[in-house]
Design a protein around this motif. Structure first.
Motif, mmCIF file in Angstrom:
data_model
loop_
_atom_site.group_PDB
_atom_site.id
_atom_site.type_symbol
_atom_site.label_atom_id
_atom_site.label_comp_id
_atom_site.label_asym_id
_atom_site.label_seq_id
_atom_site.Cartn_x
_atom_site.Cartn_y
_atom_site.Cartn_z
ATOM 1 N N GLU A 21 5.793 -7.180 6.866
ATOM 2 C CA GLU A 21 5.662 -8.688 6.080
ATOM 3 C C GLU A 21 4.488 -8.084 4.574
ATOM 4 O OE1 GLU A 21 8.003 -11.904 5.835
ATOM 5 O OE2 GLU A 21 9.148 -10.883 7.692
ATOM 6 N N GLU A 22 4.561 -7.908 3.901
ATOM 7 C CA GLU A 22 3.021 -8.390 2.943
ATOM 8 C C GLU A 22 3.649 -8.975 1.859
ATOM 9 O OE1 GLU A 22 0.837 -5.840 -0.275
ATOM 10 O OE2 GLU A 22 1.328 -4.696 1.619
ATOM 11 N N VAL A 23 2.769 -9.902 1.341
ATOM 12 C CA VAL A 23 3.571 -11.215 0.450
ATOM 13 C C VAL A 23 3.241 -10.096 -0.711
ATOM 14 C CG1 VAL A 23 2.692 -13.748 -0.942
ATOM 15 C CG2 VAL A 23 2.747 -13.111 1.992
ATOM 16 N N ILE A 24 3.735 -10.213 -1.792
ATOM 17 C CA ILE A 24 3.419 -10.140 -3.287
ATOM 18 C C ILE A 24 3.979 -10.882 -4.119
ATOM 19 C CG2 ILE A 24 4.544 -8.038 -4.019
ATOM 20 C CD1 ILE A 24 4.931 -6.428 -2.496
ATOM 21 N N GLN A 25 2.996 -11.513 -4.799
ATOM 22 C CA GLN A 25 3.154 -12.359 -6.264
ATOM 23 C C GLN A 25 3.969 -11.524 -7.360
ATOM 24 O OE1 GLN A 25 1.674 -14.743 -6.400
ATOM 25 N NE2 GLN A 25 1.396 -14.231 -4.241
ATOM 26 N N LYS A 26 5.087 -12.171 -7.343
ATOM 27 C CA LYS A 26 5.808 -11.730 -8.659
ATOM 28 C C LYS A 26 5.143 -11.734 -9.789
ATOM 29 C CE LYS A 26 10.323 -14.500 -11.390
ATOM 30 N NZ LYS A 26 10.356 -15.328 -11.577
ATOM 31 N N PRO A 27 6.014 -10.041 -10.509
ATOM 32 C CA PRO A 27 5.235 -9.805 -11.081
ATOM 33 C C PRO A 27 5.267 -10.358 -12.742
ATOM 34 C CG PRO A 27 6.695 -7.260 -10.564
ATOM 35 C CD PRO A 27 6.546 -9.338 -10.035
ATOM 36 N N GLU A 28 4.309 -9.790 -13.478
ATOM 37 C CA GLU A 28 4.714 -10.176 -15.290
ATOM 38 C C GLU A 28 5.821 -9.125 -14.916
ATOM 39 O OE1 GLU A 28 2.108 -10.575 -18.949
ATOM 40 O OE2 GLU A 28 1.252 -10.963 -16.764
ATOM 41 N N GLY A 29 6.365 -9.828 -16.110
ATOM 42 C CA GLY A 29 7.552 -8.599 -16.455
ATOM 43 C C GLY A 29 8.738 -8.062 -15.403
ATOM 44 N N LEU A 30 8.682 -8.913 -14.598
ATOM 45 C CA LEU A 30 9.790 -8.796 -13.549
ATOM 46 C C LEU A 30 11.345 -8.229 -14.100
ATOM 47 C CD1 LEU A 30 10.549 -9.069 -10.658
ATOM 48 C CD2 LEU A 30 11.192 -10.799 -10.579
ATOM 49 N N VAL A 31 11.806 -6.964 -13.852
ATOM 50 C CA VAL A 31 12.734 -6.517 -14.658
ATOM 51 C C VAL A 31 14.200 -7.277 -13.809
ATOM 52 C CG1 VAL A 31 14.706 -4.627 -13.960
ATOM 53 C CG2 VAL A 31 12.192 -4.449 -14.377
ATOM 54 N N PRO A 32 15.009 -8.140 -14.470
ATOM 55 C CA PRO A 32 15.836 -8.964 -13.196
ATOM 56 C C PRO A 32 16.558 -8.145 -12.442
ATOM 57 C CG PRO A 32 16.104 -9.550 -16.519
ATOM 58 C CD PRO A 32 15.297 -8.468 -15.486
ATOM 59 N N GLU A 33 17.590 -9.215 -12.123
ATOM 60 C CA GLU A 33 18.201 -8.505 -11.104
ATOM 61 C C GLU A 33 19.263 -7.622 -11.179
ATOM 62 O OE1 GLU A 33 19.474 -10.898 -7.529
ATOM 63 O OE2 GLU A 33 17.925 -12.274 -7.594
ATOM 64 N N SER A 34 20.139 -8.044 -11.967
ATOM 65 C CA SER A 34 21.055 -7.324 -13.004
ATOM 66 C C SER A 34 20.368 -6.352 -13.489
ATOM 67 C CB SER A 34 22.137 -8.452 -13.731
ATOM 68 O OG SER A 34 20.552 -9.061 -14.956
ATOM 69 N N LYS A 35 19.163 -6.605 -14.541
ATOM 70 C CA LYS A 35 19.298 -4.915 -15.330
ATOM 71 C C LYS A 35 18.370 -4.336 -13.885
ATOM 72 C CE LYS A 35 17.595 -4.948 -19.278
ATOM 73 N NZ LYS A 35 16.440 -5.296 -20.386
ATOM 74 N N MET A 36 17.769 -4.326 -13.119
ATOM 75 C CA MET A 36 17.944 -3.331 -11.302
ATOM 76 C C MET A 36 19.171 -2.962 -11.109
ATOM 77 S SD MET A 36 15.239 -2.322 -10.157
ATOM 78 C CE MET A 36 13.370 -3.546 -10.130
ATOM 79 N N ILE A 37 19.676 -3.555 -11.110
ATOM 80 C CA ILE A 37 21.328 -2.534 -10.603
ATOM 81 C C ILE A 37 21.611 -1.405 -11.450
ATOM 82 C CG2 ILE A 37 23.554 -3.546 -10.093
ATOM 83 C CD1 ILE A 37 22.484 -5.989 -8.823
ATOM 84 N N SER A 38 21.800 -2.039 -12.731
ATOM 85 C CA SER A 38 22.370 -1.120 -13.536
ATOM 86 C C SER A 38 21.117 0.207 -13.899
ATOM 87 C CB SER A 38 21.989 -2.067 -15.089
ATOM 88 O OG SER A 38 22.942 -1.243 -16.132
ATOM 89 N N PHE A 39 20.055 -0.114 -13.328
ATOM 90 C CA PHE A 39 19.249 1.292 -14.494
ATOM 91 C C PHE A 39 19.720 2.236 -12.684
ATOM 92 C CE2 PHE A 39 15.307 2.978 -12.779
ATOM 93 C CZ PHE A 39 14.849 3.560 -14.251
ATOM 94 N N LEU A 40 19.439 1.560 -11.513
ATOM 95 C CA LEU A 40 19.910 1.988 -9.871
ATOM 96 C C LEU A 40 20.216 2.609 -10.197
ATOM 97 C CD1 LEU A 40 17.816 -1.060 -7.283
ATOM 98 C CD2 LEU A 40 16.794 1.607 -8.480
#
Length: 125
Positions: A21-40
């Motif tokens: 487990e590695e703590v990753i900071q929320k990136p600037e311009g995070l792709v919203p989940e709904s858009k990520m799902i559609s893209f995937l």
């Protein structure tokens, strides 16, 4: 086709869960989940289509896929670096990634059923 995708996704998620487990900071311009799902969903469909092409040269297939990927980034209005950073961010939270991929797999299953019904001449009313 769907079974292959599901097998690959399951293996991928299991491997990812085994990573430290590695703590990753929320990136600037995070792709919203709904858009990520559609893209995937579109990305996995593109990957499946690549398997059906009669291209024997792997380099040519890679070029075709990269062009398709570029078109998907444009279609979904997602910057490629924002996508990759968002993917890493969601991957760091396996529950969230599981939710995302559950939606992707469910959608792909529905699309697969629709295509099978079309092949059998069954309408979707």
């Amino acid at each position: 086709m769907i079974k292959k995708i599901l097998s690959c996704l399951s293996a991928f998620l299991m491997l990812a869960a085994c990573q430290q487990e590695e703590v990753i900071q929320k990136p600037e311009g995070l792709v919203p989940e709904s858009k990520m799902i559609s893209f995937l969903i579109d990305m996995h469909i593109a990957e499946a289509k690549m398997g059906y092409l009669q291209v024997k040269d792997r380099d040519s297939l890679e070029i075709i896929f990269r062009n398709y990927e570029k078109a998907l980034f444009e279609k979904h209005q997602v910057d490629d670096s924002a996508y990759y950073h968002s993917y890493e961010y969601y991957l760091a939270d396996m529950e969230k990634m599981h939710e995302i991929y559950s939606a992707v797999v469910d959608s792909l299953s529905v699309l697969n059923s629709i295509e099978k019904n079309k092949d059998l001449g069954i309408s979707e009313e």
